[in-house]
Design a protein around this motif. Structure first.
Motif, PDB file in Angstrom:
ATOM      1  N   LEU A 258     -14.452  13.490  14.909  1.00 52.35           N
ATOM      2  CA  LEU A 258     -14.368  12.131  15.422  1.00 52.35           C
ATOM      3  C   LEU A 258     -12.908  11.703  15.372  1.00 52.35           C
ATOM      4  CD1 LEU A 258     -17.358  12.376  14.172  1.00 52.35           C
ATOM      5  CD2 LEU A 258     -17.303   9.913  14.277  1.00 52.35           C
ATOM      6  N   ASP A 259     -12.355  11.370  16.519  1.00 61.31           N
ATOM      7  CA  ASP A 259     -10.967  10.896  16.608  1.00 61.31           C
ATOM      8  C   ASP A 259     -10.988   9.396  16.832  1.00 61.31           C
ATOM      9  OD1 ASP A 259     -10.022  13.510  16.427  1.00 61.31           O
ATOM     10  OD2 ASP A 259     -10.175  13.805  18.585  1.00 61.31           O
ATOM     11  N   TYR A 260     -10.270   8.664  15.989  1.00 60.63           N
ATOM     12  CA  TYR A 260     -10.206   7.205  16.070  1.00 60.63           C
ATOM     13  C   TYR A 260      -8.838   6.824  16.642  1.00 60.63           C
ATOM     14  CZ  TYR A 260     -14.312   6.942  13.077  1.00 60.63           C
ATOM     15  OH  TYR A 260     -15.574   7.045  12.566  1.00 60.63           O
ATOM     16  N   TYR A 261      -8.835   6.353  17.882  1.00 55.47           N
ATOM     17  CA  TYR A 261      -7.609   5.910  18.539  1.00 55.47           C
ATOM     18  C   TYR A 261      -7.517   4.391  18.446  1.00 55.47           C
ATOM     19  CZ  TYR A 261      -7.046  10.550  20.533  1.00 55.47           C
ATOM     20  OH  TYR A 261      -6.869  11.898  20.695  1.00 55.47           O
ATOM     21  N   GLY A 262      -6.315   3.885  18.293  1.00 55.74           N
ATOM     22  CA  GLY A 262      -6.105   2.453  18.203  1.00 55.74           C
ATOM     23  C   GLY A 262      -6.310   1.766  19.545  1.00 55.74           C
ATOM     24  N   THR A 263      -6.674   0.494  19.490  1.00 55.79           N
ATOM     25  CA  THR A 263      -6.818  -0.335  20.681  1.00 55.79           C
ATOM     26  C   THR A 263      -5.977  -1.588  20.486  1.00 55.79           C
ATOM     27  OG1 THR A 263      -8.727  -1.521  19.798  1.00 55.79           O
ATOM     28  CG2 THR A 263      -9.181   0.468  21.059  1.00 55.79           C
ATOM     29  N   THR A 264      -5.980  -2.461  21.466  1.00 56.56           N
ATOM     30  CA  THR A 264      -5.228  -3.705  21.343  1.00 56.56           C
ATOM     31  C   THR A 264      -5.928  -4.696  20.424  1.00 56.56           C
ATOM     32  OG1 THR A 264      -6.314  -4.526  23.337  1.00 56.56           O
ATOM     33  CG2 THR A 264      -4.169  -3.485  23.606  1.00 56.56           C
ATOM     34  N   ARG A 265      -7.204  -4.485  20.144  1.00 59.54           N
ATOM     35  CA  ARG A 265      -7.948  -5.355  19.231  1.00 59.54           C
ATOM     36  C   ARG A 265      -7.750  -4.923  17.798  1.00 59.54           C
ATOM     37  NH1 ARG A 265     -13.681  -7.759  20.891  1.00 59.54           N
ATOM     38  NH2 ARG A 265     -13.438  -8.768  18.892  1.00 59.54           N
TER      39      ARG A 265
ATOM     40  N   ASN B 178      -8.720  -3.960  14.137  1.00 59.49           N
ATOM     41  CA  ASN B 178      -9.844  -3.274  13.482  1.00 59.49           C
ATOM     42  C   ASN B 178     -10.894  -2.774  14.466  1.00 59.49           C
ATOM     43  OD1 ASN B 178      -8.724  -3.692  10.957  1.00 59.49           O
ATOM     44  ND2 ASN B 178      -9.699  -5.684  10.753  1.00 59.49           N
ATOM     45  N   CYS B 179     -10.465  -2.342  15.619  1.00 59.19           N
ATOM     46  CA  CYS B 179     -11.360  -1.806  16.630  1.00 59.19           C
ATOM     47  C   CYS B 179     -10.759  -0.482  17.107  1.00 59.19           C
ATOM     48  CB  CYS B 179     -11.495  -2.797  17.772  1.00 59.19           C
ATOM     49  SG  CYS B 179     -12.919  -2.498  18.806  1.00 59.19           S
ATOM     50  N   TYR B 180     -11.575   0.528  17.224  1.00 56.98           N
ATOM     51  CA  TYR B 180     -11.094   1.862  17.572  1.00 56.98           C
ATOM     52  C   TYR B 180     -11.799   2.390  18.810  1.00 56.98           C
ATOM     53  CZ  TYR B 180      -9.439   1.688  12.767  1.00 56.98           C
ATOM     54  OH  TYR B 180      -8.832   1.311  11.610  1.00 56.98           O
ATOM     55  N   ASP B 181     -11.085   3.212  19.567  1.00 55.76           N
ATOM     56  CA  ASP B 181     -11.667   3.969  20.667  1.00 55.76           C
ATOM     57  C   ASP B 181     -12.056   5.315  20.066  1.00 55.76           C
ATOM     58  OD1 ASP B 181     -12.407   5.102  23.048  1.00 55.76           O
ATOM     59  OD2 ASP B 181     -10.358   5.386  23.772  1.00 55.76           O
ATOM     60  N   VAL B 182     -13.340   5.510  19.826  1.00 59.88           N
ATOM     61  CA  VAL B 182     -13.815   6.694  19.113  1.00 59.88           C
ATOM     62  C   VAL B 182     -14.173   7.773  20.125  1.00 59.88           C
ATOM     63  CG1 VAL B 182     -15.463   7.563  17.426  1.00 59.88           C
ATOM     64  CG2 VAL B 182     -14.729   5.180  17.325  1.00 59.88           C
ATOM     65  N   ARG B 183     -13.668   8.974  19.874  1.00 61.36           N
ATOM     66  CA  ARG B 183     -13.971  10.132  20.714  1.00 61.36           C
ATOM     67  C   ARG B 183     -14.555  11.220  19.831  1.00 61.36           C
ATOM     68  NH1 ARG B 183     -11.260  10.149  25.691  1.00 61.36           N
ATOM     69  NH2 ARG B 183     -10.068   8.255  25.980  1.00 61.36           N
TER      70      ARG B 183
ATOM     71  N   LEU C 108     -17.536   5.620  22.034  1.00 63.20           N
ATOM     72  CA  LEU C 108     -17.668   4.177  22.121  1.00 63.20           C
ATOM     73  C   LEU C 108     -16.458   3.506  21.488  1.00 63.20           C
ATOM     74  CD1 LEU C 108     -19.033   2.814  19.126  1.00 63.20           C
ATOM     75  CD2 LEU C 108     -20.626   4.520  19.853  1.00 63.20           C
ATOM     76  N   VAL C 109     -16.346   2.202  21.708  1.00 60.58           N
ATOM     77  CA  VAL C 109     -15.281   1.399  21.115  1.00 60.58           C
ATOM     78  C   VAL C 109     -15.948   0.487  20.094  1.00 60.58           C
ATOM     79  CG1 VAL C 109     -13.487  -0.309  21.535  1.00 60.58           C
ATOM     80  CG2 VAL C 109     -13.907   1.491  23.210  1.00 60.58           C
ATOM     81  N   CYS C 110     -15.578   0.685  18.827  1.00 61.43           N
ATOM     82  CA  CYS C 110     -16.224  -0.091  17.763  1.00 61.43           C
ATOM     83  C   CYS C 110     -15.344  -0.061  16.525  1.00 61.43           C
ATOM     84  CB  CYS C 110     -17.603   0.471  17.452  1.00 61.43           C
ATOM     85  SG  CYS C 110     -17.562   2.125  16.766  1.00 61.43           S
ATOM     86  N   GLY C 111     -15.847  -0.621  15.464  1.00 64.68           N
ATOM     87  CA  GLY C 111     -15.144  -0.627  14.197  1.00 64.68           C
ATOM     88  C   GLY C 111     -15.413   0.638  13.403  1.00 64.68           C
TER      89      GLY C 111
ATOM     90  N   ALA D 234     -19.018   3.027  13.394  1.00 57.83           N
ATOM     91  CA  ALA D 234     -19.013   4.421  13.838  1.00 57.83           C
ATOM     92  C   ALA D 234     -19.568   5.339  12.751  1.00 57.83           C
ATOM     93  CB  ALA D 234     -17.600   4.837  14.221  1.00 57.83           C
ATOM     94  N   LEU D 235     -19.171   5.100  11.504  1.00 57.04           N
ATOM     95  CA  LEU D 235     -19.685   5.940  10.423  1.00 57.04           C
ATOM     96  C   LEU D 235     -21.173   5.707  10.194  1.00 57.04           C
ATOM     97  CD1 LEU D 235     -16.777   5.847   7.840  1.00 57.04           C
ATOM     98  CD2 LEU D 235     -17.390   7.660   9.440  1.00 57.04           C
TER      99      LEU D 235
END
Length: 98
Positions: free
Chosen positions: A55-62, A64-69, A76-79, A83-84
């Motif tokens: 699981l890769d957590y990329y930063g977003t402009t929000r 405490n919100c991540y673009d999870v791959r 999805l995009v979530c906290g 995701a965990l």
């Protein structure tokens, strides 16, 4: 009789209070841009089935919100906690042997 505010009057009052409260503040220093940067990486290895996922957590402009791959594919995009929690819920449950 109580004064009834119209929506426009209430918004104007809010704007006036906001402007007055923030008039003397110095501008915030720009934060480091985190959007698009890989911030966290979690590897999940299921030793019973032999599956392994990253699981890769990329930063977003929000905040405490991540673009999870997952394995490089967008998920999805979530906290962090959400995701965990979804990973935990997706794990296969095994019963005890009797």
């Amino acid at each position: 009789m109580r004064h009834r505010w119209t929506r426009e009057q209430a918004r104007a009052a809010i704007r006036a209070r906001w402007t007055g409260a923030h008039a003397g503040l110095s501008p915030r220093p720009p934060s480091t841009p985190l959007a698009g940067r890989l911030l966290r990486q979690v590897t999940v290895a299921d030793l019973l089935t032999g599956e392994r996922h990253t699981l890769d957590y990329y930063g977003t402009t929000r905040l405490n919100c991540y673009d999870v791959r997952v394995d490089g594919a967008p998920w999805l995009v979530c906290g962090w906690s959400q995701a965990l929690a979804l990973v935990r819920k997706s794990c296969v449950r095994f019963g005890r042997e009797k």
